[in-house]
Design an enzyme around this catalytic site. Structure first.
Site, PDB file in Angstrom:
ATOM      1  N   ARG A  59       0.841  -1.212   0.000  1.00  0.00           N
ATOM      2  CA  ARG A  59       0.000   0.000   0.000  1.00  0.00           C
ATOM      3  C   ARG A  59       0.870   1.253   0.000  1.00  0.00           C
ATOM      4  O   ARG A  59       0.475   2.298  -0.502  1.00  0.00           O
ATOM      5  CB  ARG A  59      -0.963   0.013   1.191  1.00  0.00           C
ATOM      6  CG  ARG A  59      -1.700   1.344   1.368  1.00  0.00           C
ATOM      7  CD  ARG A  59      -3.036   1.234   2.091  1.00  0.00           C
ATOM      8  NE  ARG A  59      -2.949   0.474   3.317  1.00  0.00           N
ATOM      9  CZ  ARG A  59      -2.377   0.894   4.447  1.00  0.00           C
ATOM     10  NH1 ARG A  59      -1.843   2.101   4.522  1.00  0.00           N
ATOM     11  NH2 ARG A  59      -2.334   0.122   5.508  1.00  0.00           N
ATOM     12  N   ASP A 184      -2.784  20.888 -13.289  1.00  0.00           N
ATOM     13  CA  ASP A 184      -3.215  19.636 -13.932  1.00  0.00           C
ATOM     14  C   ASP A 184      -2.744  19.699 -15.383  1.00  0.00           C
ATOM     15  O   ASP A 184      -3.253  20.482 -16.176  1.00  0.00           O
ATOM     16  CB  ASP A 184      -4.740  19.496 -13.836  1.00  0.00           C
ATOM     17  CG  ASP A 184      -5.253  18.167 -14.430  1.00  0.00           C
ATOM     18  OD1 ASP A 184      -4.568  17.590 -15.295  1.00  0.00           O
ATOM     19  OD2 ASP A 184      -6.349  17.733 -14.022  1.00  0.00           O
ATOM     20  N   LYS A 209      -4.925   8.914 -19.176  1.00  0.00           N
ATOM     21  CA  LYS A 209      -5.155   9.528 -20.490  1.00  0.00           C
ATOM     22  C   LYS A 209      -3.906   9.415 -21.364  1.00  0.00           C
ATOM     23  O   LYS A 209      -3.525   8.332 -21.733  1.00  0.00           O
ATOM     24  CB  LYS A 209      -5.605  10.985 -20.300  1.00  0.00           C
ATOM     25  CG  LYS A 209      -6.684  11.171 -19.228  1.00  0.00           C
ATOM     26  CD  LYS A 209      -8.016  10.567 -19.624  1.00  0.00           C
ATOM     27  CE  LYS A 209      -9.018  10.576 -18.467  1.00  0.00           C
ATOM     28  NZ  LYS A 209      -9.222  11.868 -17.835  1.00  0.00           N
TER      29      LYS A 209
HETATM   30  C1  LIG Z   1      -9.668  12.276 -16.606  1.00  0.00           C
HETATM   31  C2  LIG Z   1      -9.137  13.499 -15.981  1.00  0.00           C
HETATM   32  C3  LIG Z   1      -8.957  13.567 -14.596  1.00  0.00           C
HETATM   33  C4  LIG Z   1      -9.346  12.442 -13.671  1.00  0.00           C
HETATM   34  O1  LIG Z   1      -8.584  11.304 -13.895  1.00  0.00           O
HETATM   35  P1  LIG Z   1      -9.075   9.800 -13.602  1.00  0.00           P
HETATM   36  O2  LIG Z   1      -7.893   8.975 -13.953  1.00  0.00           O
HETATM   37  O3  LIG Z   1     -10.268   9.543 -14.457  1.00  0.00           O
HETATM   38  O4  LIG Z   1      -9.441   9.731 -12.155  1.00  0.00           O
HETATM   39  C5  LIG Z   1      -8.404  14.730 -14.087  1.00  0.00           C
HETATM   40  N1  LIG Z   1      -8.073  15.772 -14.872  1.00  0.00           N
HETATM   41  C6  LIG Z   1      -8.240  15.741 -16.195  1.00  0.00           C
HETATM   42  C7  LIG Z   1      -7.860  16.917 -17.024  1.00  0.00           C
HETATM   43  C8  LIG Z   1      -8.774  14.611 -16.814  1.00  0.00           C
HETATM   44  O5  LIG Z   1      -8.967  14.584 -18.136  1.00  0.00           O
END
Ligand SMILES: *Cc1c(COP(=O)(O)O)cnc(C)c1O
Length: 394
Positions: A59, A184, A209
């Site tokens: 973990r 982000d 992604k």
């Molecule tokens: C998909 C996404 C998230 C969240 O990610 P997950 O892996 O689905 O939890 C956060 N920020 C952006 C810009 C995203 O496209």
């Protein structure tokens, strides 16, 4: 030459890998073991206290996961990195790991849907005040930051209308009041944008992604200042949203082609955006690479490529038009994920902003008739022909 001195395409392939290879294997092992055994209690104690490198329990840390974190750390140029089971896992660990009751966050209305739910629903319960500014109004964002805050949370380009924030400018404003800056970077990837080099303190990703790129593994990662990453790691090891070693392996394998994929996606997206902009059935195209885009100048200054994400609205602006159009697309999955080698397409109402009500989406400036398009690495001639035949009904 050290790996730090190599270029990003080389780091995608070699970064973090050498130290983990076993018995001549050329590929990183997937270590499924939950426990890590020691021959004597003293050594075990030293590892447990962090005085010696090693692992204790799955973990907390894992050798395969550590390679993934190291690869991202190199690509983003951070001092440290830690991961989580999903993008939302790392976003919530970052926010809950760093913030304290009574503190204030300044962010934008256009953050990822799940992130904005953390802002509007959960942080409030812990007496953290969040101000969400109009994403296109840098003066308002600067004015809110100047009132005093502890954390500035940015996302650029945004999901789904690809708005662009001037990261260096807003970082300056944040540092003037002693606030830390979190970016982000999911849409851009380190191939197109490196927020830490623009001054940000932390950069995070939904690795699900573009980093993974094959829509077959969930993951999240954050990199930047070590003191901050340590606090995020500490929260995540306790909340338990740990990245699975098999997912870490899939993400690592995907990342070997990150540089190639993203450059192809940049090229394909530019061609698709240009094609759609001059198409008679299209009302508007949102892509930072287009000169018509409000954030084009800033994007050109801070990005090395404009990314694979774009969105557009049909002249026939209704959900019914989208309902008829999307199933006609042959080489695009109608799916919620993005950043994969396959093109995906979908309305924000079923994807990034499914957590929001139509009223909230309207408040975030997302038209109900908008279509999000995540460009894959197919031959672009085929993508254009596919869009052209699907749009022929209008
Ligand atoms: C998909 C996404 C998230 C969240 O990610 P997950 O892996 O689905 O939890 C956060 N920020 C952006 C810009 C995203 O496209």
């Amino acid at each position: 030459m050290t790996i730090e001195k190599t270029m990003l395409g080389t780091q995608c392939i070699w970064g973090g890998e050498q130290t983990s290879l076993l018995q001549g294997a050329t590929q990183v092992p997937v270590v499924h073991s939950v426990g890590f055994a020691y021959n004597d209690v003293d050594e075990w104690m030293q590892v447990a206290l962090g005085e010696k490198p090693g692992h204790i329990y799955g973990r907390n840390t894992n050798p395969t996961v550590a390679v993934f974190e190291e690869k991202v750390r190199l690509l983003e140029g951070g001092a440290a990195a830690t991961s989580a089971s999903t993008g939302m896992g790392i976003i919530s660990s970052t926010l809950f790991g760093l913030l304290r009751p009574g503190q204030r966050v300044v962010s934008i209305k256009d953050t990822y849907g799940g992130t904005s739910v953390v802002f509007t629903e959960f942080l409030e319960r812990f007496n953290v005040n969040v101000t969400l500014c109009d994403t296109t109004d840098h003066q308002q964002i600067e004015a809110e930051i100047a009132k005093g805050c502890e954390l500035v949370y940015l996302e650029s380009p945004t999901n789904p209308t690809t708005k662009v924030l001037d990261i260096a400018r807003l970082t300056q404003a944040a540092h003037n009041v002693g606030a830390i800056v979190v970016v982000d970077n999911t849409f851009a990837t380190p191939i197109n944008q490196r927020p830490l080099q623009l001054g940000a303190d932390l950069v995070l990703h939904s690795a699900t992604k573009f980093l993974g790129g094959h829509a077959d593994a969930l993951g999240g990662v954050v990199s930047g200042r070590k003191d901050l990453v340590d606090q995020i790691y500490h929260y995540r090891e306790i909340n338990g949203a740990t990245l699975h070693p098999m997912a870490a392996y899939l993400l690592l394998r995907g990342m070997k082609t990150l540089n190639l994929r993203v450059r192809q996606q940049n090229e394909n997206a530019m061609a698709v955006a240009t094609f759609l902009e001059s198409h008679a059935a299209i009302e508007r195209v949102f892509y930072p690479g287009l000169e018509s885009h409000s954030g084009h100048k800033v994007a050109s200054k801070q990005m090395q490529g404009y990314g694979g994400m774009l969105s557009f609205s049909l002249k026939e602006n209704s959900f019914d038009a989208i309902r008829r159009f999307i199933p006609r697309m042959q080489f695009a999955h109608a799916a919620a994920n993005l950043g994969a080698v396959e093109t995906t397409i979908g309305p924000p109402a079923t994807t990034s902003h499914v957590e929001c009500t139509p009223e909230q989406r309207a408040a975030f400036g997302i038209p109900e008739g908008l279509i999000r398009y995540s460009t894959g690495i197919e031959n672009v001639e085929d993508l254009l022909a596919d869009l052209d035949q699907a749009l022929a009904i209008f």
